[in-house]
Enzyme design. Structure first.
Site, PDB file in Angstrom:
ATOM      1  CG  HIS A   1      -2.232   0.712   0.995  1.00 60.08           C
ATOM      2  ND1 HIS A   1      -2.359   1.823   0.179  1.00 60.08           N
ATOM      3  CD2 HIS A   1      -3.481   0.453   1.454  1.00 60.08           C
ATOM      4  CE1 HIS A   1      -3.627   2.213   0.166  1.00 60.08           C
ATOM      5  NE2 HIS A   1      -4.322   1.405   0.934  1.00 60.08           N
ATOM      6  NE  ARG A   2       6.110  -0.018   2.029  1.00 61.73           N
ATOM      7  CZ  ARG A   2       7.295  -0.597   2.203  1.00 61.73           C
ATOM      8  NH1 ARG A   2       8.163  -0.085   3.079  1.00 61.73           N
ATOM      9  NH2 ARG A   2       7.614  -1.681   1.512  1.00 61.73           N
TER      10      ARG A   2
END
Length: 221
Positions: free
Chosen positions: A194-195
């Site tokens: 998700h980064r």
């Protein structure tokens, strides 16, 4: 049984991935009747036999081309995006799992992908892969369909941004044009970091992948 160097490396990297990579998961079901028919037609004329996995790898390349934001990795100071599509393929060996990288596959034919994948599989099982063969890529394809596994969620191979877990094709009843009919379907689970990648981007990628699988003529043009 004492740990081998490979088993220690696998344990270290995947523990690091689960501890430091914020995974999220998207699931989809793909109808593969047309994909299987295309494979049969290709293998009727091609000297290189193509597997379903080879076609799915090409579909990953198609999705990466259409959604280039997925072709990226997280780095401490920036998100790094790539100009070429390099995809790791998970290969099981007697000593552990290895993930050699197929490079520039957006420009390769399906038969070329099949040739490279088989060469890597032979090298992996003979222990002759080079460290450079395992470096790079932004996504891994892991297929357990040959074992009858319907669905699973895989751990991201760091520093990559995603891994696509592919299950077995199976017969199911589906609704088409308001009527119930039988179809071959397979389930996929996309694990995403998700980064560098937000949920909406991953959702668009999975939609592009599903479209390529269900309308596979674009994989060979």
């Amino acid at each position: 049984m004492p740990h081998t160097r490979m088993r220690r490396a696998i344990a270290r990297r995947l523990t690091e991935s689960k501890q430091h990579t914020p995974h999220f998961y998207l699931r989809a079901t793909c109808a593969v009747d047309e994909l299987l028919a295309l494979r049969q037609r290709i293998n009727a004329v091609s000297p290189v036999k193509v597997s379903v996995n080879d076609l799915l790898i090409k579909a990953v390349a198609t999705a990466h081309t259409q959604v280039p934001e997925m072709n990226a990795v997280w780095q401490p100071e920036a998100v790094r995006r790539f100009r070429t599509v390099d995809v790791s393929v998970a290969i099981a060996t007697e000593t552990g799992l290895v993930t050699p990288v197929l490079r520039d596959i957006e420009n390769l034919s399906v038969s070329a992908i099949a040739t490279r994948t088989r060469a890597y599989a032979e090298q992996a099982r003979s222990g002759s892969l080079h460290p450079a063969d395992l470096e790079g890529g932004s996504i891994t394809v892991s297929n357990l369909g040959m074992y009858g596994v319907e669905e699973f969620a895989a751990i991201i191979n760091p520093p990559q941004a995603a891994i696509l877990a592919i299950g077995a094709a199976r017969d199911e009843a589906v609704v088409r044009d308001g009527a119930v009919t039988a179809a071959k379907v397979l389930g996929v689970v996309l694990s995403v970091d998700h980064r560098p990648v937000d949920g909406a981007v991953a959702a668009r990628w999975l939609a592009a992948f599903t479209e390529a699988v269900q309308n596979p003529v674009r994989l060979v043009v």
